[in-house]
Structure formats: structure tokens, C-alpha cells
Motif scaffolding. Structure first.
Motif, PDB file in Angstrom:
ATOM      1  N   MET A 152     -13.758   0.862  13.503  1.00  0.00           N
ATOM      2  CA  MET A 152     -13.451  -0.436  12.931  1.00  0.00           C
ATOM      3  C   MET A 152     -13.170  -1.464  14.019  1.00  0.00           C
ATOM      4  SD  MET A 152     -13.217  -2.042  10.168  1.00  0.00           S
ATOM      5  CE  MET A 152     -12.419  -3.250   9.202  1.00  0.00           C
ATOM      6  N   LYS A 153     -12.548  -1.007  15.110  1.00  0.00           N
ATOM      7  CA  LYS A 153     -12.213  -1.909  16.211  1.00  0.00           C
ATOM      8  C   LYS A 153     -13.474  -2.509  16.829  1.00  0.00           C
ATOM      9  CE  LYS A 153      -9.416  -2.107  20.383  1.00  0.00           C
ATOM     10  NZ  LYS A 153      -8.576  -1.372  21.324  1.00  0.00           N
ATOM     11  N   ASN A 154     -14.510  -1.660  17.020  1.00  0.00           N
ATOM     12  CA  ASN A 154     -15.775  -2.139  17.575  1.00  0.00           C
ATOM     13  C   ASN A 154     -16.481  -3.105  16.621  1.00  0.00           C
ATOM     14  OD1 ASN A 154     -15.524  -0.777  19.988  1.00  0.00           O
ATOM     15  ND2 ASN A 154     -16.614   1.033  19.251  1.00  0.00           N
ATOM     16  N   LEU A 155     -16.363  -2.851  15.332  1.00  0.00           N
ATOM     17  CA  LEU A 155     -16.964  -3.729  14.332  1.00  0.00           C
ATOM     18  C   LEU A 155     -16.306  -5.110  14.362  1.00  0.00           C
ATOM     19  CD1 LEU A 155     -19.122  -3.771  12.136  1.00  0.00           C
ATOM     20  CD2 LEU A 155     -17.385  -3.006  10.523  1.00  0.00           C
ATOM     21  N   LEU A 156     -14.990  -5.138  14.481  1.00  0.00           N
ATOM     22  CA  LEU A 156     -14.266  -6.412  14.586  1.00  0.00           C
ATOM     23  C   LEU A 156     -14.642  -7.153  15.866  1.00  0.00           C
ATOM     24  CD1 LEU A 156     -10.691  -5.571  13.262  1.00  0.00           C
ATOM     25  CD2 LEU A 156     -12.344  -7.160  12.260  1.00  0.00           C
ATOM     26  N   LYS A 157     -14.783  -6.410  16.942  1.00  0.00           N
ATOM     27  CA  LYS A 157     -15.169  -7.023  18.218  1.00  0.00           C
ATOM     28  C   LYS A 157     -16.569  -7.635  18.100  1.00  0.00           C
ATOM     29  CE  LYS A 157     -15.276  -6.056  23.151  1.00  0.00           C
ATOM     30  NZ  LYS A 157     -15.052  -5.066  24.197  1.00  0.00           N
ATOM     31  N   ALA A 158     -17.498  -6.902  17.504  1.00  0.00           N
ATOM     32  CA  ALA A 158     -18.858  -7.404  17.306  1.00  0.00           C
ATOM     33  C   ALA A 158     -18.851  -8.639  16.393  1.00  0.00           C
ATOM     34  CB  ALA A 158     -19.744  -6.311  16.716  1.00  0.00           C
ATOM     35  N   ALA A 159     -18.010  -8.616  15.362  1.00  0.00           N
ATOM     36  CA  ALA A 159     -17.903  -9.759  14.446  1.00  0.00           C
ATOM     37  C   ALA A 159     -17.387 -10.993  15.176  1.00  0.00           C
ATOM     38  CB  ALA A 159     -16.995  -9.415  13.276  1.00  0.00           C
ATOM     39  N   LYS A 160     -16.414 -10.798  16.070  1.00  0.00           N
ATOM     40  CA  LYS A 160     -15.885 -11.933  16.846  1.00  0.00           C
ATOM     41  C   LYS A 160     -16.959 -12.518  17.757  1.00  0.00           C
ATOM     42  CE  LYS A 160     -10.974 -10.912  17.023  1.00  0.00           C
ATOM     43  NZ  LYS A 160      -9.823 -10.572  17.862  1.00  0.00           N
ATOM     44  N   ILE A 161     -17.701 -11.655  18.414  1.00  0.00           N
ATOM     45  CA  ILE A 161     -18.762 -12.126  19.314  1.00  0.00           C
ATOM     46  C   ILE A 161     -19.816 -12.903  18.520  1.00  0.00           C
ATOM     47  CG2 ILE A 161     -20.683 -11.376  20.782  1.00  0.00           C
ATOM     48  CD1 ILE A 161     -18.789  -9.065  21.711  1.00  0.00           C
ATOM     49  N   LEU A 162     -20.246 -12.334  17.401  1.00  0.00           N
ATOM     50  CA  LEU A 162     -21.239 -13.004  16.568  1.00  0.00           C
ATOM     51  C   LEU A 162     -20.702 -14.326  16.029  1.00  0.00           C
ATOM     52  CD1 LEU A 162     -24.031 -12.953  15.303  1.00  0.00           C
ATOM     53  CD2 LEU A 162     -23.071 -11.633  13.413  1.00  0.00           C
ATOM     54  N   SER A 163     -19.437 -14.342  15.673  1.00  0.00           N
ATOM     55  CA  SER A 163     -18.816 -15.561  15.166  1.00  0.00           C
ATOM     56  C   SER A 163     -18.784 -16.646  16.234  1.00  0.00           C
ATOM     57  CB  SER A 163     -17.402 -15.246  14.672  1.00  0.00           C
ATOM     58  OG  SER A 163     -16.869 -16.350  14.002  1.00  0.00           O
ATOM     59  N   TYR A 164     -18.471 -16.275  17.470  1.00  0.00           N
ATOM     60  CA  TYR A 164     -18.484 -17.251  18.568  1.00  0.00           C
ATOM     61  C   TYR A 164     -19.895 -17.768  18.825  1.00  0.00           C
ATOM     62  CZ  TYR A 164     -13.680 -15.980  19.836  1.00  0.00           C
ATOM     63  OH  TYR A 164     -12.336 -15.762  19.822  1.00  0.00           O
ATOM     64  N   LEU A 165     -20.863 -16.862  18.870  1.00  0.00           N
ATOM     65  CA  LEU A 165     -22.236 -17.256  19.155  1.00  0.00           C
ATOM     66  C   LEU A 165     -22.850 -18.112  18.043  1.00  0.00           C
ATOM     67  CD1 LEU A 165     -23.679 -13.966  20.701  1.00  0.00           C
ATOM     68  CD2 LEU A 165     -23.054 -16.086  21.893  1.00  0.00           C
ATOM     69  N   SER A 166     -22.357 -17.948  16.825  1.00  0.00           N
ATOM     70  CA  SER A 166     -22.903 -18.707  15.699  1.00  0.00           C
ATOM     71  C   SER A 166     -22.042 -19.912  15.333  1.00  0.00           C
ATOM     72  CB  SER A 166     -23.065 -17.792  14.479  1.00  0.00           C
ATOM     73  OG  SER A 166     -21.804 -17.321  14.037  1.00  0.00           O
ATOM     74  N   HIS A 167     -21.087 -20.249  16.202  1.00  0.00           N
ATOM     75  CA  HIS A 167     -20.248 -21.429  15.933  1.00  0.00           C
ATOM     76  C   HIS A 167     -21.163 -22.648  15.888  1.00  0.00           C
ATOM     77  CE1 HIS A 167     -17.232 -24.515  16.264  1.00  0.00           C
ATOM     78  NE2 HIS A 167     -16.298 -23.589  16.055  1.00  0.00           N
ATOM     79  N   PRO A 168     -21.019 -23.503  14.871  1.00  0.00           N
ATOM     80  CA  PRO A 168     -21.910 -24.658  14.731  1.00  0.00           C
ATOM     81  C   PRO A 168     -21.965 -25.573  15.956  1.00  0.00           C
ATOM     82  CG  PRO A 168     -20.687 -24.331  12.719  1.00  0.00           C
ATOM     83  CD  PRO A 168     -20.118 -23.376  13.727  1.00  0.00           C
ATOM     84  N   LEU A 169     -20.883 -25.675  16.712  1.00  0.00           N
ATOM     85  CA  LEU A 169     -20.940 -26.510  17.914  1.00  0.00           C
ATOM     86  C   LEU A 169     -21.846 -25.896  18.975  1.00  0.00           C
ATOM     87  CD1 LEU A 169     -17.242 -27.723  18.182  1.00  0.00           C
ATOM     88  CD2 LEU A 169     -19.252 -29.050  17.492  1.00  0.00           C
ATOM     89  N   PHE A 170     -21.940 -24.583  19.000  1.00  0.00           N
ATOM     90  CA  PHE A 170     -22.829 -23.894  19.940  1.00  0.00           C
ATOM     91  C   PHE A 170     -24.273 -23.920  19.428  1.00  0.00           C
ATOM     92  CE2 PHE A 170     -24.947 -19.941  21.326  1.00  0.00           C
ATOM     93  CZ  PHE A 170     -24.992 -20.196  22.688  1.00  0.00           C
ATOM     94  N   THR A 171     -24.474 -23.571  18.166  1.00  0.00           N
ATOM     95  CA  THR A 171     -25.843 -23.514  17.642  1.00  0.00           C
ATOM     96  C   THR A 171     -26.456 -24.906  17.541  1.00  0.00           C
ATOM     97  OG1 THR A 171     -25.009 -23.394  15.365  1.00  0.00           O
ATOM     98  CG2 THR A 171     -25.585 -21.312  16.433  1.00  0.00           C
ATOM     99  N   SER A 172     -25.634 -25.924  17.272  1.00  0.00           N
ATOM    100  CA  SER A 172     -26.181 -27.286  17.224  1.00  0.00           C
ATOM    101  C   SER A 172     -26.659 -27.721  18.600  1.00  0.00           C
ATOM    102  CB  SER A 172     -25.146 -28.271  16.671  1.00  0.00           C
ATOM    103  OG  SER A 172     -24.024 -28.360  17.511  1.00  0.00           O
ATOM    104  N   LEU A 173     -25.944 -27.330  19.635  1.00  0.00           N
ATOM    105  CA  LEU A 173     -26.347 -27.651  21.002  1.00  0.00           C
ATOM    106  C   LEU A 173     -27.701 -27.001  21.315  1.00  0.00           C
ATOM    107  CD1 LEU A 173     -25.484 -28.998  23.662  1.00  0.00           C
ATOM    108  CD2 LEU A 173     -24.371 -26.852  24.270  1.00  0.00           C
ATOM    109  N   PHE A 174     -27.844 -25.732  20.982  1.00  0.00           N
ATOM    110  CA  PHE A 174     -29.111 -25.020  21.169  1.00  0.00           C
ATOM    111  C   PHE A 174     -30.233 -25.713  20.395  1.00  0.00           C
ATOM    112  CE2 PHE A 174     -32.056 -21.969  19.242  1.00  0.00           C
ATOM    113  CZ  PHE A 174     -32.707 -21.517  20.380  1.00  0.00           C
ATOM    114  N   LEU A 175     -29.952 -26.086  19.148  1.00  0.00           N
ATOM    115  CA  LEU A 175     -30.961 -26.710  18.305  1.00  0.00           C
ATOM    116  C   LEU A 175     -31.374 -28.075  18.851  1.00  0.00           C
ATOM    117  CD1 LEU A 175     -32.577 -26.486  15.647  1.00  0.00           C
ATOM    118  CD2 LEU A 175     -30.724 -27.759  14.577  1.00  0.00           C
ATOM    119  N   ILE A 176     -30.409 -28.870  19.275  1.00  0.00           N
ATOM    120  CA  ILE A 176     -30.712 -30.201  19.822  1.00  0.00           C
ATOM    121  C   ILE A 176     -31.633 -30.082  21.035  1.00  0.00           C
ATOM    122  CG2 ILE A 176     -29.699 -32.174  21.050  1.00  0.00           C
ATOM    123  CD1 ILE A 176     -27.180 -31.729  19.197  1.00  0.00           C
TER     124      ILE A 176
END
Length: 191
Positions: free
Chosen positions: A1-25
Motif C-alpha cells: 500500500m505504501k508503494n501505491l500511495l507513493k506512485a499516486a503522489k508522483i502521478l498527482s504531481y506530474l498531472s498537476h494542471p500547472l505542470f500539464t498546462s505548461l507542457f501543453l502551451i
């Protein structure tokens, strides 16, 4: 479960709209426009919208006005919505006045409408911006890289799951994010 939470945090950071909007722009600008036009567009959107939102969020977090970088508290989100809506409308106006591409202008205007809708819904329900904006961004990405958009869309269920797993949103908030993203993405395609 700990690894799943860690993976979820990483994915959540990478998919933050401020990050993805920068990539998209950057992707959208460099793919569709000449270097000069791309630099103007990136300057307007990055320095006029993305950077100010990052700075305000960072300062709010540092001063204790926000509980986390996601601004997970519904009551803390209202001032940010107002700011991002205003900056998006100003950016849209600049793009229009400079005579840049109508597709870009439409994308920015519909993004502003999406944000206004989410702001209004926020009085009742904290819509997942990770989900709604990233779904909407898939529709924008589809205009330049259809296969990339499809690949990105396949990751979005994991983004939604990460928001639930991290307890940043309820199922209703994620479902509302899906609905808003799809409605405004559909509107984008119609225009």
C-alpha cells in the motif's frame, strides 16, 4: 500500500494542471506556429497565467493560507479561481488583439469558461481540476498530436484514481471533473 500511495503522489504531481498546462502551451505553440509566434504565445500564457498562478500558490502555501500545493480546501480555492479566470481572459484578449490564431483564441476562451464553471460549482462541490483540466487538455492536444492525446487520455483514469487514493477528492468530485472536462472538450471540438 505504501508503494501505491507513493506512485499516486508522483502521478498527482506530474498531472498537476500547472505542470500539464505548461507542457501543453509549449507543445501547442512550437507545433502550430513559427518560432516568433510561438515565443509570443508562450510569453503571454506562461508569464501571464502559469507563472503568476505558481507564484501565488507557492506564496499562499508558504504563508499558511493554503494547506497544500493542490489547494485541496474548497474554501481556499475561490481567490485562485478568480485570479486564473482574470488572467486567462487577459491572455485571451492579448491573443485576439495581436491577431494570433483563432484556434488559440478559442482554446483560451473556452478554458476561461471551463474555469468559471468550476468556480461556480465550487460553492457546492470541489471539482477535481486535475481531472477536468487534463481531460480538456486532451482535446486541445488532439488538435496537434492525436496519438499523444489518446495516450494521455489512457493515463487519466490513473490520475482520477490517484486523487481518490490520496483522499484529495471524493468520487462525486472526480465524476464532476470528468463531466466538466468532457463537456468543455466537446464544446472545443464543435467550435
Amino acid at each position: 500500500m505504501k508503494n501505491l500511495l507513493k506512485a499516486a503522489k508522483i502521478l498527482s504531481y506530474l498531472s498537476h494542471p500547472l505542470f500539464t498546462s505548461l507542457f501543453l502551451i509549449i507543445s501547442f505553440s512550437l507545433t502550430r506556429y513559427s518560432t516568433r509566434q510561438a515565443m509570443i504565445i508562450m510569453a503571454i500564457l506562461i508569464f501571464g497565467v502559469v507563472l503568476p498562478m505558481n507564484v501565488v500558490t507557492y506564496l499562499g502555501l508558504r504563508k499558511g493560507r493554503f494547506t497544500d500545493f493542490d489547494v485541496s480546501s474548497r474554501s481556499q480555492r475561490s481567490p485562485l479561481y478568480i485570479m486564473v479566470i482574470i488572467t486567462m481572459l487577459i491572455a485571451s484578449g492579448a491573443i485576439y488583439l495581436l491577431g494570433l490564431d483563432r484556434v488559440l483564441f478559442s482554446n483560451c476562451l473556452i478554458t476561461s469558461l471551463l474555469l468559471l464553471t468550476v468556480y461556480l460549482i465550487n460553492y457546492r462541490l470541489k471539482v477535481s481540476l486535475h481531472v477536468s483540466l487534463n481531460i480538456f487538455f486532451c482535446f486541445i492536444l488532439y488538435q496537434i498530436h492525436p496519438y499523444s492525446a489518446i495516450a494521455f487520455a489512457l493515463v487519466l483514469p490513473l490520475v482520477a484514481f490517484s486523487r481518490l487514493l490520496l483522499k484529495r477528492h471524493t468520487l462525486a468530485e472526480v465524476a464532476a471533473g470528468v463531466a466538466v472536462g468532457l463537456v468543455f472538450g466537446g464544446l472545443l471540438l464543435m467550435i
